[in-house]
Design a protein around this motif. Structure first.
Motif, PDB file in Angstrom:
ATOM      1  N   THR A  39       0.906  -1.171   0.034  1.00  0.00           N
ATOM      2  CA  THR A  39       0.047   0.095  -0.039  1.00  0.00           C
ATOM      3  C   THR A  39       0.914   1.055  -0.002  1.00  0.00           C
ATOM      4  O   THR A  39       0.712   2.188  -0.754  1.00  0.00           O
ATOM      5  CB  THR A  39      -0.964   0.007   1.286  1.00  0.00           C
ATOM      6  OG1 THR A  39      -1.878  -1.069   1.116  1.00  0.00           O
ATOM      7  CG2 THR A  39      -1.727   1.219   1.217  1.00  0.00           C
ATOM      8  N   ALA A  42       2.116   1.837  -3.440  1.00  0.00           N
ATOM      9  CA  ALA A  42       1.234   2.156  -4.282  1.00  0.00           C
ATOM     10  C   ALA A  42       0.739   3.761  -4.014  1.00  0.00           C
ATOM     11  O   ALA A  42       0.317   4.358  -5.196  1.00  0.00           O
ATOM     12  CB  ALA A  42       0.044   1.292  -4.188  1.00  0.00           C
ATOM     13  N   THR A  43       0.823   4.309  -3.077  1.00  0.00           N
ATOM     14  CA  THR A  43       0.423   5.377  -2.580  1.00  0.00           C
ATOM     15  C   THR A  43       1.317   6.567  -2.344  1.00  0.00           C
ATOM     16  O   THR A  43       0.809   7.775  -2.219  1.00  0.00           O
ATOM     17  CB  THR A  43      -0.701   5.346  -1.460  1.00  0.00           C
ATOM     18  OG1 THR A  43      -0.054   4.629  -0.313  1.00  0.00           O
ATOM     19  CG2 THR A  43      -1.784   4.472  -1.674  1.00  0.00           C
ATOM     20  N   GLY A  44       2.522   6.270  -2.336  1.00  0.00           N
ATOM     21  CA  GLY A  44       3.488   7.239  -2.060  1.00  0.00           C
ATOM     22  C   GLY A  44       4.630   7.158  -2.797  1.00  0.00           C
ATOM     23  O   GLY A  44       5.086   6.074  -3.345  1.00  0.00           O
TER      24      GLY A  44
END
Length: 228
Positions: A39, A42-44
């Motif tokens: 996660t 994928a998000t940072g």
């Protein structure tokens, strides 16, 4: 969600199975940490933040095992390199041979845990995946539930009723949100011939619960409270 392939031990002949050192709850904890890394990736896109995430995941997982051998460190080491779901799944699949299965108790042993139970059937061993268990549970006679845990290398049993609540809530054992029911056990109090009922809400599906458990602390607290 990270999925781990179902694997079957097909080692035959002279092949030796690796020495297991990971309990089911520890495997689930590692799985959660791998999901956090996926996660985060994928998000940072902050390299420093991602580096901290990897360091923390590595530190938390290694802390689960106070006396790791060099071989075991090598087995767990690839966690820090997890970036995508495929990486996580490959890493977790590689850990499967190292999982310690829950003891597969024979029907005679289960009967000794529940001496007051009449015609105890117990679960069919061939339908149970003991490598994915932190506790064994099954129901008989509609809502009569039997729960077996392990403490200090010894099996312990608690029986009670599991009443469907028809709602979702937080399970007292795995601490996850799921469909729960009220598990109630009747135990003898300090007074003569007096009984008290104790219980809490737990997952209706113990297979789901076992997949979610990432620490044995709440399971231990739950059974200890019922046995007081």
């Amino acid at each position: 969600m990270i999925h781990v392939k179902e694997t079957t031990d097909k080692t035959g002949g002279g092949s030796e199975r690796p020495e297991a050192f990971i309990r089911n709850d520890q495997f689930n904890f590692i799985k959660d940490q791998a999901a956090i890394l996926v996660t985060g990736q994928a998000t940072g896109n902050d390299a420093e933040v991602l580096s901290v995430l990897r360091h923390l995941a590595h530190e938390k997982v290694f802390k689960l095992f106070p006396a790791l051998t060099e071989e075991q460190k090598t087995v767990l080491g690839p966690l820090a390199a997890v970036k995508e779901s495929a990486d996580a799944e490959a890493f977790l699949e590689a850990l499967v041979p190292y999982i310690i299965p829950f003891p597969a108790a024979a029907s005679e042993a289960l009967a000794k845990l529940f001496p007051k139970a009449k015609k105890l059937k117990g679960p069919k061993p061939e339908t149970v995946d003991f490598s994915k268990m932190s506790y064994l549970a099954w129901t008989e006679s509609s809502n009569l539930m039997y729960l077996v845990t392990q403490k200090d290398g010894r099996l312990e049993g608690v029986s009670g009723t599991l009443s469907r609540s028809g709602k979702k809530g937080v399970c007292a054992i795995c601490n996850r949100h799921s469909e729960v029911g009220l598990f109630t056990a009747r135990t003898k109090s300090s007074g003569q011939d007096q009984f008290v009922k104790r219980g809490n809400y737990i997952c209706m599906d113990n297979a789901v619960c076992n997949r979610n458990i990432n620490t044995l602390e709440r399971l231990s607290d739950f059974t200890a409270r019922l046995q007081k």
